[in-house]
Design a protein around this motif. Sequence first.
Motif, PDB file in Angstrom:
ATOM      1  N   LEU A 114      28.343  19.588  61.683  1.00 55.89           N
ATOM      2  CA  LEU A 114      29.081  19.285  62.567  1.00 55.89           C
ATOM      3  C   LEU A 114      28.616  18.362  63.917  1.00 55.89           C
ATOM      4  O   LEU A 114      26.933  18.376  63.635  1.00 55.89           O
ATOM      5  CB  LEU A 114      29.806  21.142  63.664  1.00 55.89           C
ATOM      6  N   LEU A 115      29.534  17.886  64.411  1.00 56.56           N
ATOM      7  CA  LEU A 115      29.221  17.057  65.079  1.00 56.56           C
ATOM      8  C   LEU A 115      29.089  16.998  66.651  1.00 56.56           C
ATOM      9  O   LEU A 115      29.949  17.932  67.031  1.00 56.56           O
ATOM     10  CB  LEU A 115      29.736  15.548  64.830  1.00 56.56           C
ATOM     11  N   HIS A 116      29.515  16.265  67.394  1.00 60.04           N
ATOM     12  CA  HIS A 116      28.558  16.488  68.860  1.00 60.04           C
ATOM     13  C   HIS A 116      30.280  17.188  69.707  1.00 60.04           C
ATOM     14  O   HIS A 116      31.660  16.738  69.253  1.00 60.04           O
ATOM     15  CB  HIS A 116      28.810  14.904  69.865  1.00 60.04           C
ATOM     16  N   THR A 119      34.302  15.980  70.592  1.00 62.23           N
ATOM     17  CA  THR A 119      34.783  15.568  69.256  1.00 62.23           C
ATOM     18  C   THR A 119      35.638  16.995  68.573  1.00 62.23           C
ATOM     19  O   THR A 119      36.280  16.071  67.238  1.00 62.23           O
ATOM     20  CB  THR A 119      33.417  14.461  68.168  1.00 62.23           C
ATOM     21  N   SER A 120      35.488  17.888  68.625  1.00 60.84           N
ATOM     22  CA  SER A 120      35.784  19.158  68.168  1.00 60.84           C
ATOM     23  C   SER A 120      37.155  18.618  68.101  1.00 60.84           C
ATOM     24  O   SER A 120      37.638  18.839  69.362  1.00 60.84           O
ATOM     25  CB  SER A 120      35.246  20.069  68.763  1.00 60.84           C
ATOM     26  N   LEU A 121      37.951  19.766  66.884  1.00 60.81           N
ATOM     27  CA  LEU A 121      39.217  19.629  67.524  1.00 60.81           C
ATOM     28  C   LEU A 121      39.409  21.183  66.680  1.00 60.81           C
ATOM     29  O   LEU A 121      41.011  21.803  67.141  1.00 60.81           O
ATOM     30  CB  LEU A 121      40.025  18.321  66.124  1.00 60.81           C
ATOM     31  N   PHE A 122      38.709  21.993  66.318  1.00 56.16           N
ATOM     32  CA  PHE A 122      39.403  23.107  66.132  1.00 56.16           C
ATOM     33  C   PHE A 122      37.955  24.394  66.927  1.00 56.16           C
ATOM     34  O   PHE A 122      36.795  23.392  67.110  1.00 56.16           O
ATOM     35  CB  PHE A 122      38.914  23.663  64.654  1.00 56.16           C
ATOM     36  N   PRO A 123      38.225  25.434  66.876  1.00 53.58           N
ATOM     37  CA  PRO A 123      37.576  26.211  68.064  1.00 53.58           C
ATOM     38  C   PRO A 123      36.452  27.109  67.293  1.00 53.58           C
ATOM     39  O   PRO A 123      34.951  26.812  67.853  1.00 53.58           O
ATOM     40  CB  PRO A 123      38.661  27.392  68.304  1.00 53.58           C
ATOM     41  N   ASP A 124      36.342  26.442  66.166  1.00 52.90           N
ATOM     42  CA  ASP A 124      34.864  26.941  64.851  1.00 52.90           C
ATOM     43  C   ASP A 124      33.784  25.203  64.941  1.00 52.90           C
ATOM     44  O   ASP A 124      32.855  25.258  63.504  1.00 52.90           O
ATOM     45  CB  ASP A 124      35.185  27.379  63.856  1.00 52.90           C
ATOM     46  N   GLN A 125      34.240  24.690  65.912  1.00 49.85           N
ATOM     47  CA  GLN A 125      33.027  23.526  65.678  1.00 49.85           C
ATOM     48  C   GLN A 125      32.833  22.802  66.785  1.00 49.85           C
ATOM     49  O   GLN A 125      32.035  21.862  67.737  1.00 49.85           O
ATOM     50  CB  GLN A 125      34.149  21.851  65.640  1.00 49.85           C
ATOM     51  N   THR A 126      32.584  23.921  68.355  1.00 50.24           N
ATOM     52  CA  THR A 126      31.528  24.186  68.957  1.00 50.24           C
ATOM     53  C   THR A 126      30.198  24.420  69.296  1.00 50.24           C
ATOM     54  O   THR A 126      29.973  25.467  68.365  1.00 50.24           O
ATOM     55  CB  THR A 126      32.604  24.746  69.896  1.00 50.24           C
ATOM     56  N   SER A 127      29.729  24.610  70.423  1.00 52.94           N
ATOM     57  CA  SER A 127      28.470  25.425  70.338  1.00 52.94           C
ATOM     58  C   SER A 127      28.103  26.648  70.964  1.00 52.94           C
ATOM     59  O   SER A 127      27.444  27.562  70.315  1.00 52.94           O
ATOM     60  CB  SER A 127      27.384  24.188  71.524  1.00 52.94           C
ATOM     61  N   GLY A 128      29.516  26.619  71.730  1.00 52.48           N
ATOM     62  CA  GLY A 128      29.902  28.677  71.931  1.00 52.48           C
ATOM     63  C   GLY A 128      29.887  29.322  70.524  1.00 52.48           C
ATOM     64  O   GLY A 128      29.648  29.971  70.273  1.00 52.48           O
ATOM     65  N   PHE A 129      31.064  28.663  69.561  1.00 52.65           N
ATOM     66  CA  PHE A 129      30.935  28.955  68.368  1.00 52.65           C
ATOM     67  C   PHE A 129      29.517  29.135  67.017  1.00 52.65           C
ATOM     68  O   PHE A 129      29.637  30.206  67.130  1.00 52.65           O
ATOM     69  CB  PHE A 129      32.041  28.428  67.302  1.00 52.65           C
ATOM     70  N   LEU A 130      29.019  28.219  67.427  1.00 48.72           N
ATOM     71  CA  LEU A 130      26.967  28.110  66.298  1.00 48.72           C
ATOM     72  C   LEU A 130      26.478  28.867  67.471  1.00 48.72           C
ATOM     73  O   LEU A 130      25.896  30.173  66.777  1.00 48.72           O
ATOM     74  CB  LEU A 130      26.772  26.807  66.837  1.00 48.72           C
ATOM     75  N   ALA A 152      24.417  17.870  65.989  1.00 52.54           N
ATOM     76  CA  ALA A 152      25.565  18.245  67.315  1.00 52.54           C
ATOM     77  C   ALA A 152      25.162  17.123  68.359  1.00 52.54           C
ATOM     78  O   ALA A 152      26.483  17.406  69.252  1.00 52.54           O
ATOM     79  CB  ALA A 152      24.852  19.335  67.704  1.00 52.54           C
ATOM     80  N   LEU A 153      24.379  16.675  68.988  1.00 55.72           N
ATOM     81  CA  LEU A 153      24.679  15.585  69.195  1.00 55.72           C
ATOM     82  C   LEU A 153      24.984  13.817  68.715  1.00 55.72           C
ATOM     83  O   LEU A 153      24.583  12.969  69.934  1.00 55.72           O
ATOM     84  CB  LEU A 153      23.101  15.452  69.954  1.00 55.72           C
ATOM     85  N   PHE A 154      25.598  14.166  67.900  1.00 58.37           N
ATOM     86  CA  PHE A 154      25.980  12.773  66.992  1.00 58.37           C
ATOM     87  C   PHE A 154      27.654  12.907  67.162  1.00 58.37           C
ATOM     88  O   PHE A 154      28.299  13.708  66.621  1.00 58.37           O
ATOM     89  CB  PHE A 154      25.673  12.512  65.224  1.00 58.37           C
ATOM     90  N   THR A 155      28.070  11.506  67.468  1.00 56.75           N
ATOM     91  CA  THR A 155      29.499  11.598  67.612  1.00 56.75           C
ATOM     92  C   THR A 155      29.887  10.365  66.029  1.00 56.75           C
ATOM     93  O   THR A 155      28.280  10.054  65.275  1.00 56.75           O
ATOM     94  CB  THR A 155      29.734  10.539  68.206  1.00 56.75           C
TER      95      THR A 155
END
Length: 197
Positions: A114-116, A119-130, A152-155
């Motif tokens: 997963l990237l920064h 750039t998340s489009l969906f709820p399962d791509q966030t730091s909170g989700f992880l 996670a710090l990259f685009t």
Amino acid sequence: MSIVTLVSGGLDSTLVAKLAIEEGLRIYPLFVDYGQRARERELAACRLAMKKLGLPEPEIADLSGFGKLIRSGLTDPNLHIIEDAFTPGRNMLFLLIAAAYAHQKNADAISIGLLHESTSLFPDQTSGFLAEAERMICLCMGKQIKVLAPLALFTKPDVVVLAAEKGITQTYSCHLGEEEACGNCIACNEFKFEENQ
């Protein structure tokens, strides 16, 4: 330290595997067949990437029935590749199967490309989700298994540059699964964004 690395044959997950090698980790590559339209192209690229990195052939988690039940643009050619791209539960499925495999291999962690989250489009791509996924994995596995997202710090532009520096080539990132990248799906559009910067 040992790690189960989720690999798809795409640029992000191949870079994650390369970074794990550079960290000196013992790596168990895992490819998830969730019934995705691009399965054949992804798997071929994944096998090639693991071979080029000197890693073992990826284990394949055959969960293809997921895509038959949970239909999205990524799993069903009758749905739109962009408007219907969200595949509910997909990343949790990936992390759960990787964690179960890590438990069997006595690995310390799992990783996902997963990237920064900007750039998340969906709820399962966030730091909170992880963070919540790691907590739930520890509960259901009965032991600590770290959930890592090394990019996670990259685009995407950062990933493209770093992957080029590390000699990563011949990956496959299109959700459509055709020989030539479609240029329209979310994965392809990430590369367009990079080119327009």
